[in-house]
Design an enzyme around this catalytic site. Structure first.
Site, PDB file in Angstrom:
ATOM      1  N   HIS A 118       0.819  -1.228   0.000  1.00  9.46           N
ATOM      2  CA  HIS A 118       0.000   0.000   0.000  1.00  9.46           C
ATOM      3  C   HIS A 118       0.848   1.272   0.000  1.00  9.46           C
ATOM      4  O   HIS A 118       0.322   2.357  -0.249  1.00  9.46           O
ATOM      5  CB  HIS A 118      -0.935   0.047   1.216  1.00  9.46           C
ATOM      6  CG  HIS A 118      -2.003  -0.998   1.193  1.00  9.46           C
ATOM      7  ND1 HIS A 118      -2.823  -1.205   0.098  1.00  9.46           N
ATOM      8  CD2 HIS A 118      -2.375  -1.930   2.127  1.00  9.46           C
ATOM      9  CE1 HIS A 118      -3.657  -2.215   0.358  1.00  9.46           C
ATOM     10  NE2 HIS A 118      -3.396  -2.663   1.572  1.00  9.46           N
ATOM     11  N   ASP A 160      -2.571 -10.544  -2.528  1.00  8.54           N
ATOM     12  CA  ASP A 160      -3.147 -10.042  -1.277  1.00  8.54           C
ATOM     13  C   ASP A 160      -4.598  -9.632  -1.564  1.00  8.54           C
ATOM     14  O   ASP A 160      -4.906  -9.180  -2.663  1.00  8.54           O
ATOM     15  CB  ASP A 160      -2.339  -8.830  -0.790  1.00  8.54           C
ATOM     16  CG  ASP A 160      -2.780  -8.338   0.580  1.00  8.54           C
ATOM     17  OD1 ASP A 160      -2.097  -8.667   1.576  1.00  8.54           O
ATOM     18  OD2 ASP A 160      -3.807  -7.631   0.659  1.00  8.54           O
ATOM     19  N   HIS A 162      -6.278  -7.192  -0.675  1.00  7.27           N
ATOM     20  CA  HIS A 162      -6.438  -5.754  -0.923  1.00  7.27           C
ATOM     21  C   HIS A 162      -5.682  -5.358  -2.205  1.00  7.27           C
ATOM     22  O   HIS A 162      -4.655  -5.954  -2.531  1.00  7.27           O
ATOM     23  CB  HIS A 162      -5.887  -4.947   0.263  1.00  7.27           C
ATOM     24  CG  HIS A 162      -6.547  -5.273   1.560  1.00  7.27           C
ATOM     25  ND1 HIS A 162      -6.007  -6.173   2.469  1.00  7.27           N
ATOM     26  CD2 HIS A 162      -7.715  -4.839   2.083  1.00  7.27           C
ATOM     27  CE1 HIS A 162      -6.829  -6.267   3.509  1.00  7.27           C
ATOM     28  NE2 HIS A 162      -7.866  -5.475   3.311  1.00  7.27           N
ATOM     29  N   ASP A 244      -4.735 -12.746   3.274  1.00  9.33           N
ATOM     30  CA  ASP A 244      -5.982 -12.247   3.852  1.00  9.33           C
ATOM     31  C   ASP A 244      -7.201 -12.561   2.990  1.00  9.33           C
ATOM     32  O   ASP A 244      -8.315 -12.148   3.326  1.00  9.33           O
ATOM     33  CB  ASP A 244      -5.888 -10.743   4.170  1.00  9.33           C
ATOM     34  CG  ASP A 244      -5.061  -9.961   3.177  1.00  9.33           C
ATOM     35  OD1 ASP A 244      -4.748 -10.497   2.099  1.00  9.33           O
ATOM     36  OD2 ASP A 244      -4.727  -8.792   3.488  1.00  9.33           O
TER      37      ASP A 244
HETATM   38 ZN   LIG Z   1      -4.141  -7.124   2.533  1.00  8.66          ZN
END
Ligand SMILES: [Zn+2]
Length: 313
Positions: A118, A160, A162, A244
């Site tokens: 991120h 991931d 996200h 995740d």
């Molecule tokens: Zn994540």
């Protein structure tokens, strides 16, 4: 295969009750030990020259200025007194993984904290201080210069749950760096639409609906992610390996199993070996401390008997 990690990553203190906690990596390292899979300590921190390939001078100065501090490095990025040191070493371990891969190791793992995908060119966010995978990918690109594959680029496959917004930001206008991201949509950080393609068509976003299971992920990998990687033809592949998307993860709503991650890793491994492309796996998120170790072990074994025989002793 080599697995890199370092005890310093356990010193990154995000505060009481935070999901991105040291127990995550402790559980992974314990699971590797229990499975008879050895890991070695990474050698050192990333240098400014390495960080500046992915981050602005202002961001690198901001991060270095926080050494020893507690508080927030950016939005939702809590840090403790040793966190910045850990972040510099996390980027360094990922760079070292690329060095080892480019020296002939077909697969290297960097099991690091804090995670990185991120973190944008200019800021820390979402538990991520520095973008480990982007720093290492651009380091790998630097290493390709002057070699016979100088024309080839580097690719990051981000599974991931996200969206890898930071990696997308850093790669956006680079024709020599490709990002393929599989992510739950909608979900934090609320980017990663199919229409976000990068300045050279080098970004491939694959948003997936809440509830996607092993079969859904494997199908997206086969039908969309691997063909995109084939079109780009990287000389080096890095995986932003978050876990995740596992069922019951507290931060997401996907329905994968540890075995599904193992199958995904095995498929990526066979794709890469068939093309002579070394692979570097980098730990990102994954917040089920009780299951994170199983996920990593399943990926390291990945149904590849050669790997098991080589490391099981
Ligand atoms: Zn994540």
């Amino acid at each position: 295969m080599t697995i890199l990690s370092h005890p310093l990553f356990l010193e990154h203190d995000t505060g009481s009750g935070h999901p991105e906690c040291a127990d995550r990596l402790k559980a992974v390292l314990a699971a590797l030990d229990a499975a008879g899979l050895p890991w070695v300590e990474s050698a050192g921190p990333a240098t400014d020259a390495e960080l500046l390939r992915a981050h602005t001078p202002a961001h690198v100065a901001h991060v270095r200025g926080l050494i020893g501090a507690s508080g927030q490095a950016g939005d939702e990025t809590p840090i403790g007194p040793r966190s910045i040191e850990a972040a510099l070493w996390a980027a360094g371990a990922t760079v070292e993984a690329v060095d080892r891969a480019q020296a002939g190791d077909p697969e290297v793992w960097a099991l690091v904290r804090p995670p990185g995908h991120h973190a944008t060119r200019t800021r820390s966010m979402g538990f991520c201080v520095l973008n480990n995978v982007a720093v290492a990918a651009l380091h790998g690109l630097h290493g390709l210069h002057g070699r016979e594959r100088a024309a080839a680029g580097v690719a990051v496959l981000d599974w991931d749950v996200h969206h890898g917004n930071g990696t997308q930001d850093i790669f956006w206008d680079r024709a020599d760096a490709c990002l393929v991201s599989l992510h739950q949509d909608p979900l934090y950080p609320h980017s990663g639409a199919v229409e976000e393609r990068g300045a050279h068509g080098n970004i491939v976003n694959i948003p997936l609906l809440c509830g996607t299971d092993d079969d859904g992920y494997l199908q997206a990998l086969e039908d969309r992610a691997l063909p995109a990687l084939d079109r780009f033809g990287p000389a080096l592949l890095l995986i932003s390996a978050g876990f995740d998307a596992l069922q019951h993860d507290p931060l997401a709503g996907m329905w994968m199993t540890a075995g599904g991650f193992g199958k995904m890793a095995a498929r990526v491994r066979s794709w890469a070996r068939a093309r002579g492309v070394p692979v570097v796996f980098v730990l990102e998120g994954g917040y089920r401390v009780d299951a994170l170790g199983d996920c990593v072990v399943a990926c390291v074994r990945g149904g590849d008997p050669m790997v098991s025989n080589g490391l099981d002793g």
